[in-house]
Design a protein around this motif. Structure first.
Motif, PDB file in Angstrom:
ATOM      1  N   PHE A 114      38.577  30.220 -50.361  1.00  0.00           N
ATOM      2  CA  PHE A 114      37.203  30.117 -49.906  1.00  0.00           C
ATOM      3  C   PHE A 114      36.531  31.489 -49.917  1.00  0.00           C
ATOM      4  CE2 PHE A 114      38.579  26.234 -47.312  1.00  0.00           C
ATOM      5  CZ  PHE A 114      38.201  25.368 -48.308  1.00  0.00           C
ATOM      6  N   ILE A 115      37.272  32.491 -49.469  1.00  0.00           N
ATOM      7  CA  ILE A 115      36.725  33.854 -49.455  1.00  0.00           C
ATOM      8  C   ILE A 115      36.483  34.324 -50.888  1.00  0.00           C
ATOM      9  CG2 ILE A 115      37.215  36.262 -48.832  1.00  0.00           C
ATOM     10  CD1 ILE A 115      38.734  35.111 -46.391  1.00  0.00           C
ATOM     11  N   GLU A 116      37.401  34.021 -51.773  1.00  0.00           N
ATOM     12  CA  GLU A 116      37.249  34.404 -53.177  1.00  0.00           C
ATOM     13  C   GLU A 116      36.021  33.745 -53.787  1.00  0.00           C
ATOM     14  OE1 GLU A 116      40.872  33.479 -55.269  1.00  0.00           O
ATOM     15  OE2 GLU A 116      42.035  34.885 -54.045  1.00  0.00           O
ATOM     16  N   ILE A 117      35.791  32.488 -53.438  1.00  0.00           N
ATOM     17  CA  ILE A 117      34.616  31.777 -53.963  1.00  0.00           C
ATOM     18  C   ILE A 117      33.344  32.455 -53.477  1.00  0.00           C
ATOM     19  CG2 ILE A 117      33.300  29.620 -53.833  1.00  0.00           C
ATOM     20  CD1 ILE A 117      35.982  28.135 -53.839  1.00  0.00           C
ATOM     21  N   LEU A 118      33.342  32.808 -52.191  1.00  0.00           N
ATOM     22  CA  LEU A 118      32.155  33.462 -51.646  1.00  0.00           C
ATOM     23  C   LEU A 118      31.945  34.847 -52.282  1.00  0.00           C
ATOM     24  CD1 LEU A 118      32.394  32.499 -47.859  1.00  0.00           C
ATOM     25  CD2 LEU A 118      30.805  31.608 -49.559  1.00  0.00           C
ATOM     26  N   SER A 123      24.763  35.906 -56.712  1.00  0.00           N
ATOM     27  CA  SER A 123      23.448  36.075 -56.085  1.00  0.00           C
ATOM     28  C   SER A 123      23.466  35.444 -54.702  1.00  0.00           C
ATOM     29  CB  SER A 123      22.374  35.427 -56.959  1.00  0.00           C
ATOM     30  OG  SER A 123      22.532  34.034 -56.950  1.00  0.00           O
ATOM     31  N   ILE A 124      22.406  35.678 -53.969  1.00  0.00           N
ATOM     32  CA  ILE A 124      22.297  35.098 -52.630  1.00  0.00           C
ATOM     33  C   ILE A 124      22.243  33.575 -52.754  1.00  0.00           C
ATOM     34  CG2 ILE A 124      20.733  34.862 -50.651  1.00  0.00           C
ATOM     35  CD1 ILE A 124      22.074  37.432 -50.444  1.00  0.00           C
ATOM     36  N   GLY A 125      21.535  33.065 -53.686  1.00  0.00           N
ATOM     37  CA  GLY A 125      21.451  31.617 -53.903  1.00  0.00           C
ATOM     38  C   GLY A 125      22.811  31.039 -54.239  1.00  0.00           C
ATOM     39  N   ASP A 126      23.541  31.723 -55.094  1.00  0.00           N
ATOM     40  CA  ASP A 126      24.885  31.298 -55.467  1.00  0.00           C
ATOM     41  C   ASP A 126      25.800  31.343 -54.235  1.00  0.00           C
ATOM     42  OD1 ASP A 126      26.791  30.380 -57.220  1.00  0.00           O
ATOM     43  OD2 ASP A 126      27.385  32.391 -57.902  1.00  0.00           O
ATOM     44  N   PHE A 127      25.648  32.401 -53.432  1.00  0.00           N
ATOM     45  CA  PHE A 127      26.448  32.547 -52.207  1.00  0.00           C
ATOM     46  C   PHE A 127      26.156  31.382 -51.251  1.00  0.00           C
ATOM     47  CE2 PHE A 127      27.009  34.070 -47.868  1.00  0.00           C
ATOM     48  CZ  PHE A 127      28.311  34.547 -47.910  1.00  0.00           C
ATOM     49  N   LEU A 128      24.891  31.065 -51.063  1.00  0.00           N
ATOM     50  CA  LEU A 128      24.522  29.962 -50.154  1.00  0.00           C
ATOM     51  C   LEU A 128      25.016  28.620 -50.692  1.00  0.00           C
ATOM     52  CD1 LEU A 128      20.916  31.053 -49.121  1.00  0.00           C
ATOM     53  CD2 LEU A 128      23.010  31.175 -47.748  1.00  0.00           C
ATOM     54  N   ASN A 129      24.932  28.450 -51.990  1.00  0.00           N
ATOM     55  CA  ASN A 129      25.465  27.202 -52.583  1.00  0.00           C
ATOM     56  C   ASN A 129      26.973  27.092 -52.363  1.00  0.00           C
ATOM     57  OD1 ASN A 129      23.057  26.203 -53.512  1.00  0.00           O
ATOM     58  ND2 ASN A 129      23.252  27.103 -55.551  1.00  0.00           N
ATOM     59  N   ILE A 134      31.690  24.948 -49.373  1.00  0.00           N
ATOM     60  CA  ILE A 134      32.829  25.130 -48.455  1.00  0.00           C
ATOM     61  C   ILE A 134      32.611  24.326 -47.175  1.00  0.00           C
ATOM     62  CG2 ILE A 134      34.025  26.837 -47.016  1.00  0.00           C
ATOM     63  CD1 ILE A 134      33.516  28.839 -49.354  1.00  0.00           C
ATOM     64  N   THR A 135      31.385  24.320 -46.657  1.00  0.00           N
ATOM     65  CA  THR A 135      31.059  23.543 -45.459  1.00  0.00           C
ATOM     66  C   THR A 135      31.264  22.052 -45.728  1.00  0.00           C
ATOM     67  OG1 THR A 135      29.438  25.197 -44.805  1.00  0.00           O
ATOM     68  CG2 THR A 135      29.260  23.049 -43.748  1.00  0.00           C
ATOM     69  N   THR A 136      30.843  21.595 -46.888  1.00  0.00           N
ATOM     70  CA  THR A 136      31.002  20.183 -47.257  1.00  0.00           C
ATOM     71  C   THR A 136      32.482  19.817 -47.333  1.00  0.00           C
ATOM     72  OG1 THR A 136      28.943  20.275 -48.523  1.00  0.00           O
ATOM     73  CG2 THR A 136      30.424  18.438 -48.979  1.00  0.00           C
ATOM     74  N   SER A 138      34.930  21.301 -45.728  1.00  0.00           N
ATOM     75  CA  SER A 138      35.456  21.317 -44.355  1.00  0.00           C
ATOM     76  C   SER A 138      35.054  20.051 -43.602  1.00  0.00           C
ATOM     77  CB  SER A 138      34.947  22.553 -43.609  1.00  0.00           C
ATOM     78  OG  SER A 138      35.446  23.715 -44.212  1.00  0.00           O
ATOM     79  N   GLU A 139      33.791  19.629 -43.770  1.00  0.00           N
ATOM     80  CA  GLU A 139      33.333  18.391 -43.130  1.00  0.00           C
ATOM     81  C   GLU A 139      34.119  17.193 -43.669  1.00  0.00           C
ATOM     82  OE1 GLU A 139      29.117  18.025 -43.664  1.00  0.00           O
ATOM     83  OE2 GLU A 139      28.703  19.741 -42.351  1.00  0.00           O
ATOM     84  N   TYR A 140      34.344  17.179 -44.965  1.00  0.00           N
ATOM     85  CA  TYR A 140      35.129  16.100 -45.575  1.00  0.00           C
ATOM     86  C   TYR A 140      36.532  16.058 -44.970  1.00  0.00           C
ATOM     87  CZ  TYR A 140      37.788  13.456 -49.019  1.00  0.00           C
ATOM     88  OH  TYR A 140      38.612  12.546 -49.620  1.00  0.00           O
ATOM     89  N   ASP A 141      37.145  17.241 -44.821  1.00  0.00           N
ATOM     90  CA  ASP A 141      38.487  17.301 -44.216  1.00  0.00           C
ATOM     91  C   ASP A 141      38.465  16.770 -42.787  1.00  0.00           C
ATOM     92  OD1 ASP A 141      39.575  18.307 -46.524  1.00  0.00           O
ATOM     93  OD2 ASP A 141      39.579  20.412 -45.853  1.00  0.00           O
ATOM     94  N   ARG A 142      37.449  17.167 -42.020  1.00  0.00           N
ATOM     95  CA  ARG A 142      37.339  16.680 -40.633  1.00  0.00           C
ATOM     96  C   ARG A 142      37.123  15.164 -40.616  1.00  0.00           C
ATOM     97  NH1 ARG A 142      34.624  21.490 -39.762  1.00  0.00           N
ATOM     98  NH2 ARG A 142      32.598  20.518 -40.115  1.00  0.00           N
ATOM     99  N   ASP A 143      36.249  14.684 -41.483  1.00  0.00           N
ATOM    100  CA  ASP A 143      35.983  13.241 -41.559  1.00  0.00           C
ATOM    101  C   ASP A 143      37.245  12.477 -41.941  1.00  0.00           C
ATOM    102  OD1 ASP A 143      33.369  13.685 -40.875  1.00  0.00           O
ATOM    103  OD2 ASP A 143      32.580  13.484 -42.927  1.00  0.00           O
TER     104      ASP A 143
END
Length: 173
Positions: A114-118, A123-129, A134-136, A138-143
């Motif tokens: 995850f850190i490597e991906i970030l 770019s900032i847009g790429d970073f936010l995407n 990663i958030t998606t 993590s949410e999938y794992d929690r779900d």
């Protein structure tokens, strides 16, 4: 006259004998009538008892048929619940296998990916995407974990209900 007296005496004696015989016969008839009435009363009592027993037997047969129907319905319900339980156990097993694979992957690759991906973001847009990605995940794992826990609870609940159904069926039988 003596002869007439003898004949009259003889006639009186004969009449007296027949009168006594008629009284004895009348007493026998009264006794037979009483006995006939007693027997008639006993016959009526026996018929009433027979009618009562017939009614009780009909009620028992009706109850048995009703219980038999309930047992058949319960057996069908148990069969359906057994099938549901099997399906739930299959779902549980599948989800457990998926969770194991996901955990194994995360263990082998760690969170560094995850850190490597970030860090690989250009770019900032790429970073936010990537952060959203990663958030998606993590949410999938929690779900998935929550869903797995619900499936486990469902399986336990169905096993308990099935056991109760078995117990109820045993009582009915």
């Amino acid at each position: 006259m003596k002869g007439k007296k003898k004949i009259v005496s003889l006639l009186l004696a004969t009449t007296l004998c027949f009168g006594m015989a008629a009284q004895v016969e009348a007493a026998g008839i009264d006794e037979a009538k009483k006995k006939a009435e007693e027997l008639e009363n006993q016959k009526k009592a026996a018929e009433a008892e027979k009618e009562s027993l017939t009614t009780q037997l009909a009620d028992i047969i009706s109850d048995m048929e009703e219980t038999k129907t309930k047992i058949e319905d319960m057996e069908e319900e148990i069969t359906a619940k057994e099938e549901e339980l099997i399906e739930a156990k299959i779902d549980e097993s599948n989800q457990y296998d998926s969770m194991k694979k996901r955990i194994q992957y995360m263990y082998e690759n760690g969170n560094t990916q995850f850190i490597e991906i970030l860090c690989a973001s250009q770019s900032i847009g790429d970073f936010l995407n990537n952060a959203e990605y990663i958030t998606t995940i993590s949410e999938y794992d929690r779900d998935m974990l929550t869903e797995f826990q619900e499936v486990v609870e469902t399986v336990e609940k169905q096993e308990k209900e099935l056991q109760e159904e078995y117990d109820d069926l045993e009582v009915m039988q």
